[in-house]
Design a protein around this motif. Structure first.
Motif, mmCIF file in Angstrom:
data_model
loop_
_atom_site.group_PDB
_atom_site.id
_atom_site.type_symbol
_atom_site.label_atom_id
_atom_site.label_comp_id
_atom_site.label_asym_id
_atom_site.label_seq_id
_atom_site.Cartn_x
_atom_site.Cartn_y
_atom_site.Cartn_z
ATOM 1 N N TYR B 291 0.822 -1.221 0.000
ATOM 2 C CA TYR B 291 0.000 0.000 0.000
ATOM 3 C C TYR B 291 0.856 1.273 0.000
ATOM 4 O O TYR B 291 0.526 2.236 -0.676
ATOM 5 C CB TYR B 291 -0.953 -0.007 1.199
ATOM 6 N N ILE B 292 1.943 1.256 0.776
ATOM 7 C CA ILE B 292 2.749 2.489 0.818
ATOM 8 C C ILE B 292 3.472 2.668 -0.517
ATOM 9 O O ILE B 292 3.693 3.793 -0.960
ATOM 10 C CB ILE B 292 3.731 2.488 2.025
ATOM 11 N N ARG B 293 3.821 1.568 -1.183
ATOM 12 C CA ARG B 293 4.447 1.685 -2.512
ATOM 13 C C ARG B 293 3.426 2.213 -3.519
ATOM 14 O O ARG B 293 3.787 2.975 -4.415
ATOM 15 C CB ARG B 293 5.042 0.337 -2.945
ATOM 16 N N MET B 294 2.174 1.845 -3.350
ATOM 17 C CA MET B 294 1.121 2.409 -4.225
ATOM 18 C C MET B 294 1.056 3.923 -4.012
ATOM 19 O O MET B 294 1.030 4.694 -4.978
ATOM 20 C CB MET B 294 -0.243 1.764 -3.906
ATOM 21 N N ALA B 295 1.047 4.333 -2.752
ATOM 22 C CA ALA B 295 0.980 5.773 -2.454
ATOM 23 C C ALA B 295 2.205 6.496 -3.004
ATOM 24 O O ALA B 295 2.107 7.608 -3.536
ATOM 25 C CB ALA B 295 0.878 5.976 -0.938
ATOM 26 N N LEU B 296 3.347 5.857 -2.905
ATOM 27 C CA LEU B 296 4.596 6.476 -3.384
ATOM 28 C C LEU B 296 4.588 6.626 -4.908
ATOM 29 O O LEU B 296 4.954 7.674 -5.447
ATOM 30 C CB LEU B 296 5.788 5.621 -2.931
ATOM 31 N N ILE B 297 4.177 5.562 -5.598
ATOM 32 C CA ILE B 297 4.120 5.619 -7.067
ATOM 33 C C ILE B 297 3.197 6.765 -7.500
ATOM 34 O O ILE B 297 3.537 7.565 -8.378
ATOM 35 C CB ILE B 297 3.640 4.256 -7.645
ATOM 36 N N LEU B 298 2.052 6.882 -6.838
ATOM 37 C CA LEU B 298 1.109 7.958 -7.186
ATOM 38 C C LEU B 298 1.745 9.330 -6.956
ATOM 39 O O LEU B 298 1.629 10.228 -7.796
ATOM 40 C CB LEU B 298 -0.170 7.833 -6.355
ATOM 41 N N ALA B 299 2.434 9.469 -5.826
ATOM 42 C CA ALA B 299 3.054 10.763 -5.515
ATOM 43 C C ALA B 299 4.122 11.108 -6.558
ATOM 44 O O ALA B 299 4.200 12.248 -7.030
ATOM 45 C CB ALA B 299 3.666 10.726 -4.118
ATOM 46 N N LEU B 300 4.923 10.116 -6.944
ATOM 47 C CA LEU B 300 5.996 10.387 -7.907
ATOM 48 C C LEU B 300 5.447 10.653 -9.308
ATOM 49 O O LEU B 300 6.065 11.363 -10.100
ATOM 50 C CB LEU B 300 6.993 9.223 -7.933
ATOM 51 N N LEU B 301 4.286 10.084 -9.602
ATOM 52 C CA LEU B 301 3.683 10.316 -10.924
ATOM 53 C C LEU B 301 2.787 11.563 -10.912
ATOM 54 O O LEU B 301 2.216 11.930 -11.936
ATOM 55 C CB LEU B 301 2.862 9.092 -11.363
ATOM 56 N N GLY B 302 2.678 12.174 -9.753
ATOM 57 C CA GLY B 302 1.856 13.378 -9.646
ATOM 58 C C GLY B 302 0.368 13.088 -9.805
ATOM 59 O O GLY B 302 -0.389 13.936 -10.289
#
Lengths: 137, 303
Positions: B291-302
């Motif tokens: 889940y935190i990797r999902m949140a991170l990917i979203l943040a990095l992709l804006g």
């Protein structure tokens, strides 16, 4: 042994004994045509033994880097045969290709074209750390 | 946020935002099923780490994105001598975000300097592994409801364990966190971490060799593996190994709301008999990693 006083240039004093040649090469003094005197293993009250380099020409390199290579080194600026300034060296926040990372696991060991960059860290004692692996210099 | 190379690239506010997003993903998974449609994650694993790679891939797939990559260097051109910079320049043409695992320390930083898409450090040798730390922080936050005012016990190999070092760095920024460092003399936390982080910030910590002695005070118990190869002789290893194995017996004096964590894989340092105890949260921790990797990917992709 007699070495003539220099007229216009710099004297690098209090070099750790044995380090003069490293500094000589770093400053690329072999490529200059001015008189350069290297004194090695000179007696010193403070250090026991020290090296000295006298360069009879002005140098425009940022000498602060010398404090990284050889802590304790002093730089005296000579004009018309008289010392006009004793430069206080300050450690630069970042140095590039001055020191090499010794960590065998660092990426710089396999990718040899990467610049060796170190940043000054440490609040109490200043320490240079490799920007890639954070190993101490 | 452009890349994630070191956990300290993120300030507390950014970490809180990632945790909040991860919690939202857990609560409303349907809202995120298609959010990364037509986006690609490249997993460049120059050394095998099946667990981390699967976690990244599962994260991207659950966001509706796609994954490509390799799982060991032998299958990519680095085996032919290509530089990390060239590799990521090429992969930047094919993917929107890159997760990189590399045996050499600093390789992801080098990648981030050359890539035109965000780089996530998925572990660089014994150096950094920031998504593990984010996983740990999300887990603590979900289990305890906070990241401050906690007594955190770290047990086992504190000398070489990078997860422990990163977790200390990250938690040291929250108020009222007290560390209890439980390890054999040979595997104590390195002095530079004590000086640069704990003493520098005036944080309270206690060093001990006895897990039993400190068990009642702990809110979190973070277990790590004591590895045979870290010891100079077999005799010392055998003597110390058992004192750092967590059993139901040792948990009898622990708080009822203790959270037992472990970065996994576990070998024998937590008895399987502990798994049924509700205080054991290491498998929930592994799930939180996705889940935190999902949140991170979203943040990095804006997104």
């Amino acid at each position: 042994m007699h070495i003539d006083e220099i007229q216009n240039g710099i004297v690098l004093d209090h070099i750790t004994a044995g380090k003069a040649m490293e500094i000589y090469h770093f400053l690329e003094l072999d490529g200059r045509d001015c008189p350069v005197a290297i004194l090695q293993n000179v007696g010193s009250r403070k250090m026991g033994r020290k090296d000295i380099i006298k360069i009879d020409a002005p140098i425009d390199t940022d000498l602060n880097v010398l404090a990284v290579l050889c802590p304790g080194i002093t730089v005296n600026v000579i004009r018309d045969g008289v010392r006009v300034e004793k430069k206080a060296l300050t450690l630069p926040p970042e140095v590039k290709d001055v020191i090499k990372c010794k960590n065998p696991r660092c990426i710089t060991t396999t990718e040899q074209e990467l610049p060796h960059i170190f940043r000054l860290t440490g609040a109490k004692t200043p320490v240079y750390r490799c920007i890639y692996c954070e190993t101490k210099a | 946020m452009r890349n994630l190379i070191d956990i300290l690239d993120l300030d507390v506010r950014e970490i809180d935002a990632l945790i909040k997003r991860a919690n939202d993903i857990i609560e409303r998974p349907d809202a995120y099923r298609e959010i990364c449609r037509y986006k690609k994650l490249a997993t460049l694993f120059f050394e095998p780490s099946t667990r981390t790679r699967l976690s990244f891939e599962a994260a991207m797939l659950e966001l509706g994105g796609q994954v490509l990559g390799f799982s060991e260097a032998a299958s990519y051109s680095s085996a032919k001598g290509e530089s990390v910079s060239d590799t990521v320049r090429v992969v930047s043409c094919y993917a929107d975000v890159i997760a990189m695992r590399h045996p050499k320390e600093g390789a992801p930083l080098v990648a981030s300097m050359a890539a035109s898409v965000p780089i996530i450090n998925a572990g660089d040798g014994g150096h950094n592994h920031p998504t593990q730390t984010l996983t740990d922080l999300l887990t603590i936050s979900r289990e305890k409801g906070r990241l401050d005012h906690l007594t955190v016990g770290l047990c086992g190999d504190l000398k070489f364990g990078r997860t422990v070092h990163s977790l200390i760095s990250a938690l040291s920024r929250y108020e009222g966190v007290r560390f209890v460092l439980i390890s054999p003399e040979e595997l104590r936390l390195p002095d530079y971490i004590k000086q640069d982080i704990l003493e520098e910030k005036g944080l309270k910590y206690l060093e001990t060799e006895s897990l039993e002695q400190v068990m009642p005070e702990l809110d979190i118990l973070y277990m790590t593996r004591v590895q045979r190869e870290r010891f100079f002789n077999e005799e010392d290893y055998l003597r110390l190994r058992d004192s750092y194995i967590l059993t139901p017996d040792k948990l009898t004096t622990a708080k009822s709301d203790l959270s037992v964590m472990h970065p996994l894989p576990r070998v024998n340092e937590i008895s399987t008999a502990v798994d049924a105890d509700p205080r054991a949260c290491y498998f929930r921790q592994a799930l939180n990693g996705k889940y935190i990797r999902m949140a991170l990917i979203l943040a990095l992709l804006g997104l």
